[in-house]
Design an enzyme around this catalytic site. Structure first.
Site, PDB file in Angstrom:
ATOM      1  N   ASP A  13       0.398  -1.120   0.235  1.00 20.34           N
ATOM      2  CA  ASP A  13       0.116  -0.055  -0.730  1.00 20.34           C
ATOM      3  C   ASP A  13      -1.153  -0.312  -1.537  1.00 20.34           C
ATOM      4  O   ASP A  13      -1.254   0.065  -2.712  1.00 20.34           O
ATOM      5  CB  ASP A  13       1.313   0.146  -1.682  1.00 20.34           C
ATOM      6  N   ALA A  39       5.404   2.369   6.995  1.00 20.40           N
ATOM      7  CA  ALA A  39       4.170   2.539   6.223  1.00 20.40           C
ATOM      8  C   ALA A  39       4.196   3.863   5.471  1.00 20.40           C
ATOM      9  O   ALA A  39       4.892   4.802   5.860  1.00 20.40           O
ATOM     10  CB  ALA A  39       2.968   2.501   7.162  1.00 20.40           C
ATOM     11  N   HIS A  41       1.031   6.035   3.652  1.00 22.01           N
ATOM     12  CA  HIS A  41      -0.374   6.092   3.240  1.00 22.01           C
ATOM     13  C   HIS A  41      -0.659   7.463   2.628  1.00 22.01           C
ATOM     14  O   HIS A  41      -0.624   8.479   3.319  1.00 22.01           O
ATOM     15  CB  HIS A  41      -1.298   5.841   4.449  1.00 22.01           C
ATOM     16  N   THR A 301       5.658   5.306  -1.323  1.00 18.09           N
ATOM     17  CA  THR A 301       5.391   6.549  -0.597  1.00 18.09           C
ATOM     18  C   THR A 301       6.486   6.824   0.425  1.00 18.09           C
ATOM     19  O   THR A 301       6.820   7.971   0.710  1.00 18.09           O
ATOM     20  CB  THR A 301       4.027   6.422   0.150  1.00 18.09           C
TER      21      THR A 301
HETATM   22  P1  GDP Z   1      -1.581   2.382   1.430  1.00 19.19           P
HETATM   23  O1  GDP Z   1      -0.191   2.219   1.927  1.00 19.19           O
HETATM   24  O2  GDP Z   1      -2.338   1.100   1.427  1.00 19.19           O
HETATM   25  O3  GDP Z   1      -2.343   3.470   2.140  1.00 19.19           O
HETATM   26  O4  GDP Z   1      -1.449   2.819  -0.092  1.00 19.19           O
HETATM   27  P2  GDP Z   1      -0.418   3.927  -0.692  1.00 19.19           P
HETATM   28  O5  GDP Z   1      -0.889   5.269  -0.290  1.00 19.19           O
HETATM   29  O6  GDP Z   1       0.982   3.561  -0.363  1.00 19.19           O
HETATM   30  O7  GDP Z   1      -0.578   3.664  -2.243  1.00 19.19           O
HETATM   31  C1  GDP Z   1      -1.784   3.782  -2.889  1.00 19.19           C
HETATM   32  C2  GDP Z   1      -1.663   4.872  -3.952  1.00 19.19           C
HETATM   33  O8  GDP Z   1      -2.740   4.752  -4.865  1.00 19.19           O
HETATM   34  C3  GDP Z   1      -1.771   6.282  -3.390  1.00 19.19           C
HETATM   35  O9  GDP Z   1      -0.960   7.118  -4.159  1.00 19.19           O
HETATM   36  C4  GDP Z   1      -3.235   6.636  -3.550  1.00 19.19           C
HETATM   37  O10 GDP Z   1      -3.466   8.036  -3.701  1.00 19.19           O
HETATM   38  C5  GDP Z   1      -3.567   5.915  -4.829  1.00 19.19           C
HETATM   39  N1  GDP Z   1      -4.937   5.394  -4.911  1.00 19.19           N
HETATM   40  C6  GDP Z   1      -5.704   4.850  -3.938  1.00 19.19           C
HETATM   41  N2  GDP Z   1      -6.860   4.388  -4.432  1.00 19.19           N
HETATM   42  C7  GDP Z   1      -6.830   4.631  -5.775  1.00 19.19           C
HETATM   43  C8  GDP Z   1      -7.715   4.343  -6.849  1.00 19.19           C
HETATM   44  O11 GDP Z   1      -8.785   3.750  -6.693  1.00 19.19           O
HETATM   45  N3  GDP Z   1      -7.313   4.726  -8.102  1.00 19.19           N
HETATM   46  C9  GDP Z   1      -6.135   5.371  -8.323  1.00 19.19           C
HETATM   47  N4  GDP Z   1      -5.813   5.712  -9.566  1.00 19.19           N
HETATM   48  N5  GDP Z   1      -5.273   5.655  -7.329  1.00 19.19           N
HETATM   49  C10 GDP Z   1      -5.611   5.278  -6.073  1.00 19.19           C
HETATM   50  P1  IMO Z   2       1.990   0.316   3.733  1.00 23.26           P
HETATM   51  O1  IMO Z   2       1.371   0.500   5.087  1.00 23.26           O
HETATM   52  C1  IMO Z   2       4.742  -1.861   1.095  1.00 23.26           C
HETATM   53  C2  IMO Z   2       8.041  -4.017   3.038  1.00 23.26           C
HETATM   54  C3  IMO Z   2       9.393  -3.455   2.694  1.00 23.26           C
HETATM   55  C4  IMO Z   2      10.233  -4.705   2.782  1.00 23.26           C
HETATM   56  C5  IMO Z   2       9.616  -5.463   3.944  1.00 23.26           C
HETATM   57  C6  IMO Z   2      10.329  -5.274   5.277  1.00 23.26           C
HETATM   58  O2  IMO Z   2       2.313   1.591   3.042  1.00 23.26           O
HETATM   59  O3  IMO Z   2       1.230  -0.646   2.908  1.00 23.26           O
HETATM   60  P2  IMO Z   2      10.568  -3.222   6.947  1.00 23.26           P
HETATM   61  O4  IMO Z   2      11.150  -1.851   6.749  1.00 23.26           O
HETATM   62  O5  IMO Z   2       9.157  -3.218   7.413  1.00 23.26           O
HETATM   63  O6  IMO Z   2      11.438  -4.093   7.814  1.00 23.26           O
HETATM   64  O7  IMO Z   2      10.605  -3.898   5.475  1.00 23.26           O
HETATM   65  O8  IMO Z   2       8.287  -4.965   4.075  1.00 23.26           O
HETATM   66  N1  IMO Z   2       7.055  -3.048   3.571  1.00 23.26           N
HETATM   67  C7  IMO Z   2       6.093  -2.467   2.840  1.00 23.26           C
HETATM   68  N2  IMO Z   2       5.813  -2.562   1.525  1.00 23.26           N
HETATM   69  N3  IMO Z   2       3.960  -1.103   1.895  1.00 23.26           N
HETATM   70  C8  IMO Z   2       4.217  -1.006   3.218  1.00 23.26           C
HETATM   71  O9  IMO Z   2       3.416  -0.347   4.073  1.00 23.26           O
HETATM   72  C9  IMO Z   2       5.336  -1.702   3.751  1.00 23.26           C
HETATM   73  N4  IMO Z   2       5.874  -1.831   4.978  1.00 23.26           N
HETATM   74  C10 IMO Z   2       6.912  -2.649   4.863  1.00 23.26           C
HETATM   75  O10 IMO Z   2       9.403  -2.882   1.411  1.00 23.26           O
HETATM   76  O11 IMO Z   2      10.051  -5.485   1.615  1.00 23.26           O
HETATM   77 MG    MG Z   3       1.765   2.511   1.331  1.00 16.81          MG
END
Ligand code: GDP
Ligand code: IMO
Ligand code: MG
Length: 432
Positions: A13, A39, A41, A301
């Site tokens: 995340d 995941a 995103h 997410t």
């Molecule tokens: P990912 O799994 O690595 O793609 O990340 P996620 O989407 O799960 O979580 C990142 C969250 O932070 C999302 O809600 C994005 O819209 C938000 N986000 C990403 N970059 C920034 C940033 O630079 N500033 C802020 N405030 N939010 C961000």
């Molecule tokens: P993105 O791509 C945050 C974590 C789960 C749990 C552990 C194992 O959005 O960064 P699983 O269901 O994969 O067997 O769970 O891994 N986990 C994540 N945490 N972001 C993710 O993906 C994750 N994918 C798995 O919360 O602790």
């Molecule tokens: Mg994520």
């Protein structure tokens, strides 16, 4: 070099999806190489002539699909729950994103079934107080089937009799291990015959497809899922996911040699978060943690769970840099630190007063570490509108400089908000 890789550098995340969205405008293909719909995103994109911001949540499909000229590929190292594949695709189509003819899946990709998801839940119950806190998407059980050589892959869907026979055996084995649970095995076999027909046009030999594209000079962007500290080998085992989330997983998950990889970009959040159980040395169970949760909207997410939050941990980041060899970094969510008087950064771990080298493998050893922090002054000003390094306050530039110097890696992008435009891009070398 025509392959660029975006990887999560911490516990997930970090904001990988946002960078992938920005970069995908210059790429022909965006590929997922590992993980599944565990995941999540999130990307925020201005759409239509009025540039109204729309939020998309990608789980299994590559985020690059948001760019209409980008083709999405789900590689062999991914595990796919076919009903979720279609649910996500249908939701994207409904949101006005036409993916027709530009989404493909490898015939070698392993399948996640509903029974894997049920087993995921049962395993967690069995673990009780030491449960992993998985996403319950069946990821671990599906990779277990793969590793024990009894899994079913996409190509199996097209030989119905063999599929049915293998499927029954697989379910039967789960009953033997976990006791009988409610599951309509024969109903599933019928359902998958229909799903196979629907999936057929998406299925390719991804090795042939990707290598042909590369030989034609096409550019491939690999979207990492999960993150380094969730890696099955180098993360906080067993509190990890079940795939290789590192640069190694890019080669094994897509069938491309390391020589083809040009730039590797690490995505690092300006503080740390993790979802689920497991160690987290810089976790802040106090006002600071609550600040990150609330101001940073740190809710999962995929599962909606509140993310655990803490200070940036550069010991974790050193470990991450060694394994993935990032050429450059994207520091994200720096705007979430705007209001803080002081910012702490973990720089070393001590055990019995002595600095340890590396990140400990043994969680009992990890539990003993004393974290040493450096405190840096805050900047107490909104950075949301900054688009160049010079527009960032001096203390903010110092924070960025401190991280760069400590890690010896250049930070090329700085996230200052969730939207596509909210990114400071340093002048200089572009992605190759
Ligand atoms: P990912 O799994 O690595 O793609 O990340 P996620 O989407 O799960 O979580 C990142 C969250 O932070 C999302 O809600 C994005 O819209 C938000 N986000 C990403 N970059 C920034 C940033 O630079 N500033 C802020 N405030 N939010 C961000
Ligand atoms: P993105 O791509 C945050 C974590 C789960 C749990 C552990 C194992 O959005 O960064 P699983 O269901 O994969 O067997 O769970 O891994 N986990 C994540 N945490 N972001 C993710 O993906 C994750 N994918 C798995 O919360 O602790
Ligand atoms: Mg994520």
């Amino acid at each position: 070099m025509s392959v660029t890789v975006v990887l999560g550098a911490q516990w997930g995340d970090e904001g990988k999806g946002k960078l992938v969205d920005i970069l995908s405008a210059d790429f022909d293909i965006c590929a997922r190489c590992a993980g599944g719909n565990n995941a999540g995103h999130t990307i925020v994109v201005p759409m239509g002539p009025e540039k109204i911001e729309k939020t998309f949540a990608f789980h299994l499909l590559p985020s690059g699909l948001v760019n209409p000229t980008c083709t999405g590929i789900i590689g062999s190292g991914v595990v796919v729950h076919v009903p979720s594949f279609f649910a996500e695709l249908d939701a994207l189509q409904e949101q006005g994103l036409d993916c027709t003819g530009r989404l493909f899946i490898s015939d070698r990709t392993h399948l996640v079934f509903d029974f894997h998801q049920i087993v995921d839940g049962l395993k967690e119950v069995e673990l009780g107080g030491s449960s992993i806190g998985t996403t319950k998407k069946g990821i671990g059980p599906a990779y277990s089937s793969k590793a024990s050589r009894s899994g079913l892959r996409v190509h199996h869907l097209f030989d119905h009799d063999t599929f049915a026979q293998k499927f029954r055996k697989l379910v039967e084995n789960r009953f033997k291990r976990y006791g009988y649970f409610e599951y309509d095995t024969e109903g599933e076999i019928v359902r998958y015959q229909k799903l196979a027909d629907r999936l057929k046009p998406y299925v390719i030999d991804s090795v042939v497809y990707i290598h042909k594209a590369l030989s034609e000079g096409k550019k491939v962007l690999v979207e990492g899922a999960n993150a380094l500290m969730l890696d099955i080998d180098f993360g906080t085992y067993p509190f990890v996911t079940s795939s290789s989330t590192t640069i190694g997983g890019v080669c094994t998950g897509l069938g491309i040699p390391p020589k083809k990889i040009g730039t590797t970009i690490g995505v690092i959040k300006a503080y740390t978060t993790r979802v689920g159980g497991g160690p987290f040395p810089t976790e802040q169970l106090n006002d600071i943690g609550t600040h990150f949760q609330e101001v940073g909207h740190e809710y999962g997410t995929t599962t909606g769970r509140r993310r655990r939050c803490g200070w940036l941990d550069l010991v974790v980041m050193k470990h991450s840099c060694l394994i993935n060899g990032y050429d450059t970094l994207n520091l994200t969510k720096l705007d979430i630190l705007d209001d803080l008087d002081e910012i702490k950064v973990a720089v070393k771990y001590l055990i019995d007063g002595k600095e340890i080298s590396g990140f400990p493998a043994d969680l009992e050893e990890l539990a003993k570490v004393e974290v040493v922090y450096v405190t840096l002054p805050g900047w107490k000003k909104s950075i949301a509108k900054a688009r160049t390094i010079e527009e960032l306050p001096e203390n903010c530039q110092k924070y960025i400089g401190f991280i760069e110097e400590f890690l010896g890696v250049r930070i090329e992008w700085i996230g200052v908000g969730p939207g596509r435009e909210s990114m400071v891009k340093k002048q200089g070398k572009a992605v190759e």
